[in-house]
Design an enzyme around this catalytic site. Structure first.
Site, PDB file in Angstrom:
ATOM      1  N   ASP A   1      -9.936   3.511   2.173  1.00 46.23           N
ATOM      2  CA  ASP A   1     -10.118   2.883   3.493  1.00 46.23           C
ATOM      3  C   ASP A   1     -10.879   3.810   4.451  1.00 46.23           C
ATOM      4  O   ASP A   1     -11.736   3.353   5.219  1.00 46.23           O
ATOM      5  CB  ASP A   1      -8.760   2.523   4.117  1.00 46.23           C
ATOM      6  CG  ASP A   1      -8.231   1.191   3.614  1.00 46.23           C
ATOM      7  OD1 ASP A   1      -9.033   0.368   3.132  1.00 46.23           O
ATOM      8  OD2 ASP A   1      -7.000   0.979   3.692  1.00 46.23           O
TER       9      ASP A   1
ATOM     10  N   LYS B   1       0.811  -1.230   0.000  1.00 46.50           N
ATOM     11  CA  LYS B   1       0.000   0.000   0.000  1.00 46.50           C
ATOM     12  C   LYS B   1       0.844   1.279   0.000  1.00 46.50           C
ATOM     13  O   LYS B   1       0.429   2.296  -0.554  1.00 46.50           O
ATOM     14  CB  LYS B   1      -0.927   0.016   1.223  1.00 46.50           C
ATOM     15  CG  LYS B   1      -2.124  -0.911   1.106  1.00 46.50           C
ATOM     16  CD  LYS B   1      -3.023  -0.713   2.319  1.00 46.50           C
ATOM     17  CE  LYS B   1      -4.291  -1.514   2.230  1.00 46.50           C
ATOM     18  NZ  LYS B   1      -5.247  -1.169   3.288  1.00 46.50           N
TER      19      LYS B   1
END
Ligand code: NAP
Length: 277
Positions: free
Chosen positions: A107, A70
């Site tokens: 997220d 990520k």
């Protein structure tokens, strides 16, 4: 006659076999009768850039990115959204027709949408938010809570430095509290969020004393295996509204699916069941 291309997408991680994203996206593709495929791709860190640059040539329109890539994709992407920059990580990539890789982080969106879905009466200004943990996921949670308007975040982490680093970046609304004091800051909280891996299958239990929890407090856990963690059970026993972590996983997938396959998918009970299968 030219044949229409079938859009391809997937999730890149290392390892990636545990990911529930393929089941989730395939469920949506089937539900909406859309052409397309979504596959898991186990890619080692040293191959990440080569793979990402090659996928568009094979018909991929984008990918999700999971642990441990990520942060690394931020150095590869050509364009990065403000929210991904703020969080310092990306989980959704869009391969543009001009060959550029666009990176976003959904997220925080997934977290706050799940919270509002599961606890519609929660108000950002109901009181301080207690955030347990200061790892990667906590960054997205803190960013989205500040964005939603929480007045104060009481942040506590086993390794204090990591909490201090978040305070440095996110500013004066964050107050760092010693990990051993975590049980003392629950009283009066509007929201309690567990962003640590404690309580997850195969990990130790969260040992924070929970007797300070009050019925007006909303309690949520990012963990979704198990769905009802020790924290959520204790919160339920205290009369709190609780929200499990599965919805965050489902909602964070919505913006990517919409961009890649052209349909905004619903997160409903059938979606939850598909992701759990
Ligand atoms: P991470 O960056 O590795 O952070 C792990 C966090 O857990 C850190 O705060 C760490 O504290 C703490 N921790 C680990 N072991 C501990 C222990 N024995 N005692 C006290 N604290 C401990 O991981 P992450 O990416 O933030 O993920 C955290 C959790 O959120 C995972 O369970 C993950 O599955 C879940 N998650 C769920 C979603 C969703 O969509 N629902 C999305 C992302 C993440 P230290 O800093 O002291 O090590």
């Amino acid at each position: 006659m030219s044949e229409a291309k079938i859009p391809l997408a997937g999730v890149i991680g290392h390892p990636v076999a545990h990911s529930r994203s393929p089941r989730l996206h395939r469920h949506w593709l089937n539900t909406y009768g859309l052409p397309g495929f979504y596959v898991p791709m186990d890619v080692a860190t040293q191959d990440l850039e080569t793979v990402l640059r090659s996928l568009p040539k094979a018909g991929f329109v984008g990918v999700n990115v999971t642990i441990p890539h990520k942060e690394a994709v931020m150095n590869i992407a050509d364009q990065i959204t403000d929210r991904a920059t703020l969080i310092g990580a990306a989980n959704t990539l869009i391969f543009r027709e001009d060959g550029k890789i666009h990176a976003d982080n959904t997220d925080g969106y997934g977290f706050i949408t799940n919270l509002q879905d599961g606890a519609p009466d929660w108000k950002a200004d109901a009181g301080p938010a207690v955030v347990l943990g200061a790892g990667g996921a906590a960054r997205a949670v803190v960013a989205s809570l500040l964005d939603a308007g929480v007045p104060e975040i009481l942040l506590t982490n086993r390794t204090r430095n990591r909490a201090e680093a978040l305070k440095e970046e996110f500013g004066k609304k964050i107050k760092v509290v010693e990990w051993v004091q975590a049980g003392n800051i629950l009283e009066g909280a509007g929201l309690v969020v567990n962003t640590t891996s404690l309580g997850m299958v195969g990990k130790p239990e969260l040992r924070v004393p929970l007797d300070g929890l009050e019925a007006h407090t909303v309690v949520t856990d990012l963990i979704y295996a198990p769905l009802k963690t020790g924290l959520l059970q204790a919160a339920e026993d205290a009369g709190c509204t609780t929200v499990d972590g599965l919805g965050m996983l489902l909602h964070q997938a919505v913006p990517g699916f919409e961009r890649w396959f052209g349909q905004r998918p619903e997160v409903d009970n059938a979606t939850r069941a598909a992701a759990l299968r």
